[in-house]
Design a protein around this motif. Structure first.
Motif, mmCIF file in Angstrom:
data_model
loop_
_atom_site.group_PDB
_atom_site.id
_atom_site.type_symbol
_atom_site.label_atom_id
_atom_site.label_comp_id
_atom_site.label_asym_id
_atom_site.label_seq_id
_atom_site.Cartn_x
_atom_site.Cartn_y
_atom_site.Cartn_z
ATOM 1 N N ARG A 117 0.805 -1.212 0.000
ATOM 2 C CA ARG A 117 0.000 0.000 0.000
ATOM 3 C C ARG A 117 0.848 1.277 0.000
ATOM 4 O O ARG A 117 0.494 2.253 -0.640
ATOM 5 C CB ARG A 117 -0.932 0.004 1.209
ATOM 6 C CG ARG A 117 -2.159 0.844 1.033
ATOM 7 C CD ARG A 117 -3.341 0.209 1.747
ATOM 8 N NE ARG A 117 -3.102 0.178 3.191
ATOM 9 C CZ ARG A 117 -3.452 1.167 3.996
ATOM 10 N NH1 ARG A 117 -4.038 2.237 3.525
ATOM 11 N NH2 ARG A 117 -3.217 1.086 5.275
ATOM 12 N N GLY A 118 1.990 1.234 0.706
ATOM 13 C CA GLY A 118 2.807 2.436 0.814
ATOM 14 C C GLY A 118 3.423 2.885 -0.504
ATOM 15 O O GLY A 118 3.783 4.041 -0.661
ATOM 16 N N VAL A 119 3.546 1.966 -1.472
ATOM 17 C CA VAL A 119 4.171 2.341 -2.748
ATOM 18 C C VAL A 119 3.232 2.087 -3.921
ATOM 19 O O VAL A 119 3.657 1.996 -5.049
ATOM 20 C CB VAL A 119 5.492 1.561 -2.980
ATOM 21 C CG1 VAL A 119 6.582 2.110 -2.092
ATOM 22 C CG2 VAL A 119 5.316 0.078 -2.736
ATOM 23 N N ASN A 120 1.941 1.975 -3.629
ATOM 24 C CA ASN A 120 0.991 1.680 -4.688
ATOM 25 C C ASN A 120 0.181 2.923 -5.024
ATOM 26 O O ASN A 120 -0.663 3.339 -4.246
ATOM 27 C CB ASN A 120 0.055 0.551 -4.229
ATOM 28 C CG ASN A 120 -0.751 -0.010 -5.365
ATOM 29 O OD1 ASN A 120 -1.035 0.682 -6.344
ATOM 30 N ND2 ASN A 120 -1.129 -1.263 -5.248
ATOM 31 N N ARG A 162 -3.707 2.772 -4.639
ATOM 32 C CA ARG A 162 -4.438 2.603 -3.382
ATOM 33 C C ARG A 162 -4.272 3.783 -2.463
ATOM 34 O O ARG A 162 -3.206 4.370 -2.405
ATOM 35 C CB ARG A 162 -3.952 1.344 -2.663
ATOM 36 C CG ARG A 162 -4.273 0.114 -3.434
ATOM 37 C CD ARG A 162 -3.574 -1.079 -2.845
ATOM 38 N NE ARG A 162 -4.285 -1.605 -1.696
ATOM 39 C CZ ARG A 162 -3.857 -2.665 -1.011
ATOM 40 N NH1 ARG A 162 -2.753 -3.257 -1.363
ATOM 41 N NH2 ARG A 162 -4.531 -3.096 0.014
#
Lengths: 242, 368
Positions: A236-239, A242
């Motif tokens: 999630r942190g690099v998407n 999202r």
């Protein structure tokens, strides 16, 4: 509220369009002539999926492996030699590639799989390379400084941060693969091309469409599938999705 | 605790670190200071062997580190970098637990520790543990960067310009937080900086590098009062005497026997005690020694009556725990030559005069 109204209007319009198309196709007598081939379609779709799955699977595994290999410090000097070859490969027309594959491997499914793999591997290698290269150097320094081993750095830091770009390459590759797979018929690889090319030769639109429509649906499905994988697999942190 | 022995690094023909000998005691904060390219970062990175030394030895806790596997060595040393280097794919919690996870700690234990550590730097665990780095500000990220280095409780911490990329206001706050943390944790810290003010503030010792050589390694006060050569004098700045003010606490410089006046005292008596101590004024205090005003010498001299008749408001006081630089600044702001020094309860403990500050600086300055 307005957006939802617009959405439902769209949906109504789409349903109506599909209905109109169906009515038209029925009126032209196309639908029965397409459905006539349904047992062929089922068999050939399976054959084509097998072609795609094997060639794309090989391409993903090999492509990512080559990308990783070329970004390891010890081998990075080869990257400058390999990348032009990869790019050169991308400029060769698809049909020519299949013809070359046939010349090397012979007629049949193996030649088709070989050709499709070579075709598909290019965007995966180049995206894996650029994805891994774009991981900021300080991240790797921090990882090293905290005592991660090279393999831990690769799987815990580099790959998760490059995954989005790598999967974008996989997505492109898969769509190309599915779209090109019908050509496998030309070198005896089977698949839906059998219906498409025979349909063209016999000037039989029903047969042609019986091959073309599932091909298009497969491409859309493959794109959707990788899109979902991209959404859920990339942390999630690099998407950005999202 | 950390001892460098003839440490040298040669890149090709360029000698980055040249025969450096130094020792940092346990619990000390040693700042490696110097202009860019002076070898301070290279020296630091040789300690956790991100850069292999060309020759020389590094001992940590008496052990020669060249005999320790480099991965094990790094896991036992905290490391903070300027670019922070939080992993954007991991949550704050997982970022803090990187080293504990590498060491195979029990998961519940390490996550509990992550929450405790966040609390230490004033980040609420319930809010931040599950966030991703991109959802935090730069200052918050570097706080996490610092506690990540502390997660496995290493005795040694290496910090490579850790606060260099943070805006000046936040930098002060984080420096203060770190010093508070350090005063309870007592880690042995090697800290690279190019900012003399930061060095004076944080260091128990400062090592100044130039072209790979260690020029001087001393306490901040020694360095400011006795720079070993012209280069260091230039580097620490022409205002080095002012910088030293920051190192002194008001409580250490003030006169403890400084007289005070009660409102009911006679003016005559107040004037006498001022003259005796060479003061221009006295604080007027109540029974709890809390200041309620002041009386000036020229108001008291030669007059009859009570102090309370000529009492004026006290323009400012200074806390005994403040540094002398702040005290001087307050004096200039209010155009006064002396200040009453109060403790945390607000009671007067003494007074500080400009003369006393000059005297405190003088013994060291006199011999340069």
């Amino acid at each position: 509220m307005a957006a939802q109204d617009l959405k439902s209007i769209w949906r109504m319009g789409l349903l109506f369009g599909v209905f109109a198309l169906g009515a038209y196709v029925q009126a032209q007598g196309l639908l029965p002539s397409i459905l006539k081939h349904s047992s062929d379609v089922v068999y050939l779709v399976q054959q084509q999926i097998r072609l795609v799955a094997i060639s794309a699977g090989l391409a993903i595994v090999l492509g990512i492996a080559i990308g990783i290999w070329l970004t390891r410090e010890r081998y990075s000097r080869y990257a400058d030699a390999v990348l032009p070859i990869v790019n050169l490969g991308a400029t060769i027309p698809t049909l020519a590639k299949l013809a070359i594959a046939m010349a090397i491997v012979g007629i049949g499914a193996p030649a088709a799989i070989f050709g499709l793999t070579v075709l598909t591997i290019l965007p995966i290698v180049s995206n894996t390379l650029s994805g891994l290269r774009s991981v900021p150097a300080p991240l790797i320094e921090a990882a090293r400084g905290m005592g991660m081993k090279p393999r831990q750095i690769l799987w815990q830091v580099e790959m998760p941060n490059a995954m989005f770009v790598i999967l974008a390459g996989v997505r492109t590759a898969l769509v190309i693969n599915v779209g090109t797979a019908p050509l496998a018929f030309l070198i005896g690889g089977g698949g839906l091309g059998e219906l498409i090319f025979t349909g063209i030769d016999l000037m039989e639109p029903g047969m042609l469409l019986a091959g073309a429509i599932p091909t298009a649906l497969l491409a859309i499905f493959a794109d959707f599938l990788v899109g979902q994988i991209q959404y859920w697999l990339v942390p999630r942190g690099v998407n950005p999705l999202r | 605790m950390i001892r460098l022995e003839r440490l040298t690094k040669i890149f090709g023909t360029h000698t980055a670190v040249d025969n450096v000998d130094m020792e940092v005691g346990a619990g000390e904060v040693c700042v490696l200071l110097g202009p860019s390219g002076c070898g301070k970062t290279t020296a630091l990175k040789m300690i956790n062997r991100l850069i292999p030394p060309t020759s020389g030895k590094i001992h940590i806790d008496g052990r020669d580190t060249s005999g320790i596997d480099e991965v094990q060595l790094r896991r036992s040393i905290g490391y903070v970098i300027q670019q922070i280097g939080l992993f954007p794919n991991k949550t704050i919690e997982d970022n803090i637990c990187v080293v504990p996870d590498l060491l195979g700690w029990d998961r519940r234990k390490s996550r509990k520790r992550a929450a405790e550590l966040l609390e230490l730097v004033n980040l609420q665990p319930s809010v931040y543990l599950k966030r991703y780095p991109k959802q935090l500000s730069g200052g918050q990220q570097q706080r996490v960067g610092v506690v990540r280095a502390l997660a496995a409780d290493p005795p040694v911490l290496l910090m490579d310009e850790p606060f260099g990329a943070i805006d000046p206001i936040n930098r002060e706050v984080i420096q203060d937080e770190f010093m508070k943390l350090q005063s309870s944790l007592k880690k042995t810290v090697m800290f690279v900086s190019h900012d003399i003010d930061e060095a004076v503030k944080m260091a128990s010792r400062i090592a100044i590098f130039r072209e790979g050589r260690l020029i001087q390694c001393d306490t901040p006060d020694k360095l400011l009062s006795h720079p070993a050569n012209g280069f260091i004098a230039d580097f620490v700045g022409s205002d080095r005497a002012l910088k030293r003010l920051r190192l002194m606490k008001v409580g250490a410089v003030m006169m403890r026997d400084c007289p005070v006046a009660k409102p009911e005292d006679s003016l005559d008596r107040a004037a006498k005690s001022m003259e005796e101590h060479g003061l221009a004024g006295l604080a007027v205090v109540d029974d709890q020694r809390r200041p309620s005003g002041m009386i000036k010498l020229e108001a008291a001299r030669g007059r009859q009556g009570q102090v309370s008749d000529y009492r004026e408001t006290l323009p400012a006081t200074i806390n005994v725990n403040a540094d002398v630089r702040t005290a001087v600044s307050v004096m200039f702001a209010h155009a006064v030559g002396w200040l009453s020094c109060v403790n945390d309860q607000g009671a007067v403990e003494g007074c500080i005069t400009q003369g006393a500050i000059t005297d405190a600086l003088a013994p060291a300055l006199g011999r340069t």
